[in-house]
Design an enzyme around this catalytic site. Sequence first.
Site, PDB file in Angstrom:
ATOM      1  N   ASP A  32       0.842  -1.191   0.000  1.00  0.00           N
ATOM      2  CA  ASP A  32       0.000   0.000   0.000  1.00  0.00           C
ATOM      3  C   ASP A  32       0.885   1.252   0.000  1.00  0.00           C
ATOM      4  O   ASP A  32       1.878   1.325   0.725  1.00  0.00           O
ATOM      5  CB  ASP A  32      -0.911  -0.015   1.235  1.00  0.00           C
ATOM      6  N   ILE A  33       0.479   2.241  -0.803  1.00  0.00           N
ATOM      7  CA  ILE A  33       1.280   3.474  -0.934  1.00  0.00           C
ATOM      8  C   ILE A  33       1.236   4.339   0.336  1.00  0.00           C
ATOM      9  O   ILE A  33       2.170   5.097   0.606  1.00  0.00           O
ATOM     10  CB  ILE A  33       0.816   4.274  -2.176  1.00  0.00           C
ATOM     11  N   ASN A  88     -13.072  -3.142   1.996  1.00  0.00           N
ATOM     12  CA  ASN A  88     -14.120  -2.125   2.096  1.00  0.00           C
ATOM     13  C   ASN A  88     -14.972  -2.082   0.830  1.00  0.00           C
ATOM     14  O   ASN A  88     -14.438  -2.090  -0.274  1.00  0.00           O
ATOM     15  CB  ASN A  88     -13.476  -0.743   2.308  1.00  0.00           C
ATOM     16  N   GLN A  95     -14.292   2.755   1.468  1.00  0.00           N
ATOM     17  CA  GLN A  95     -13.618   2.463   0.200  1.00  0.00           C
ATOM     18  C   GLN A  95     -13.237   3.766  -0.504  1.00  0.00           C
ATOM     19  O   GLN A  95     -14.067   4.676  -0.621  1.00  0.00           O
ATOM     20  CB  GLN A  95     -14.528   1.624  -0.714  1.00  0.00           C
ATOM     21  N   HIS A 101     -10.173  -4.814  -3.805  1.00  0.00           N
ATOM     22  CA  HIS A 101      -8.884  -5.136  -3.175  1.00  0.00           C
ATOM     23  C   HIS A 101      -9.128  -5.560  -1.735  1.00  0.00           C
ATOM     24  O   HIS A 101     -10.123  -5.186  -1.128  1.00  0.00           O
ATOM     25  CB  HIS A 101      -7.922  -3.944  -3.240  1.00  0.00           C
ATOM     26  N   HIS A 103      -7.113  -5.721   2.011  1.00  0.00           N
ATOM     27  CA  HIS A 103      -5.961  -5.227   2.775  1.00  0.00           C
ATOM     28  C   HIS A 103      -5.381  -6.336   3.668  1.00  0.00           C
ATOM     29  O   HIS A 103      -6.135  -7.073   4.316  1.00  0.00           O
ATOM     30  CB  HIS A 103      -6.398  -4.100   3.722  1.00  0.00           C
TER      31      HIS A 103
HETATM   32  P1  5GP Z   1      -9.681   1.505   0.386  1.00  0.00           P
HETATM   33  O1  5GP Z   1      -9.760   2.734   1.242  1.00  0.00           O
HETATM   34  O2  5GP Z   1     -10.351   1.730  -0.966  1.00  0.00           O
HETATM   35  O3  5GP Z   1     -10.103   0.245   1.060  1.00  0.00           O
HETATM   36  O4  5GP Z   1      -8.137   1.293   0.119  1.00  0.00           O
HETATM   37  C1  5GP Z   1      -7.433   1.872  -0.923  1.00  0.00           C
HETATM   38  C2  5GP Z   1      -5.978   1.749  -0.571  1.00  0.00           C
HETATM   39  O5  5GP Z   1      -5.216   1.897  -1.737  1.00  0.00           O
HETATM   40  C3  5GP Z   1      -5.506   2.819   0.418  1.00  0.00           C
HETATM   41  O6  5GP Z   1      -4.955   2.174   1.563  1.00  0.00           O
HETATM   42  C4  5GP Z   1      -4.472   3.601  -0.369  1.00  0.00           C
HETATM   43  O7  5GP Z   1      -3.379   4.008   0.416  1.00  0.00           O
HETATM   44  C5  5GP Z   1      -4.050   2.617  -1.444  1.00  0.00           C
HETATM   45  N1  5GP Z   1      -3.636   3.232  -2.690  1.00  0.00           N
HETATM   46  C6  5GP Z   1      -4.273   4.223  -3.371  1.00  0.00           C
HETATM   47  N2  5GP Z   1      -3.613   4.514  -4.509  1.00  0.00           N
HETATM   48  C7  5GP Z   1      -2.533   3.694  -4.550  1.00  0.00           C
HETATM   49  C8  5GP Z   1      -1.466   3.527  -5.483  1.00  0.00           C
HETATM   50  O8  5GP Z   1      -1.361   4.192  -6.512  1.00  0.00           O
HETATM   51  N3  5GP Z   1      -0.558   2.562  -5.200  1.00  0.00           N
HETATM   52  C9  5GP Z   1      -0.631   1.796  -4.074  1.00  0.00           C
HETATM   53  N4  5GP Z   1       0.317   0.890  -3.885  1.00  0.00           N
HETATM   54  N5  5GP Z   1      -1.622   1.930  -3.169  1.00  0.00           N
HETATM   55  C10 5GP Z   1      -2.558   2.865  -3.408  1.00  0.00           C
END
Ligand code: 5GP
Length: 142
Positions: A32-33, A88, A95, A101, A103
Amino acid sequence: MKDANCIFCKIADGEIPSIKLYEDKNFVVIFDISPAAQGHAIIISKTHAKDLFELPNEYAANIMVVAKKVGSALMEALNCDGMNILQNNGEAAGQTVFHLHVHLIPRYADDAVNIKWNIGTADQEFLNDLSKKVEEKIAKHS
Ligand code: 5GP
Ligand code: ZN
């Protein structure tokens, strides 16, 4: 299926380079970034699906196997104390990237990661009614 404007489609394709912890025909796993903890990884489907509810069953059937395989390897490599495996669906659920995805969040005793909710009280009448509705909907879809 791909979405030309989707960041996770581009990562899954290799169009945006990343460190791949794992890859098979259906998934890639990357870091994760903006991690909740060092080693926080995300399992990304190679097909574009907005969320779990749009994910084809062949992917859904395998994603927990990937979580188990990569999650246990990560836990061993990090020597962490636990791991949250979470996913999420929808903005209201947190989300932010609308491509399926999961985590993998490494956890340590007394770390600062916060994945908690206030505990409530179960309403039996509500739940009896809800279980009937859910049963009907499952029957309709299968
Ligand atoms: P969500 O909040 O949708 O469950 O999680 C999205 C996740 O994707 C977040 O933890 C965010 O930091 C990660 N993320 C968003 N953009 C990128 C990216 O370009 N590269 C990577 N490796 N992670 C990303
Ligand atoms: Zn996508």
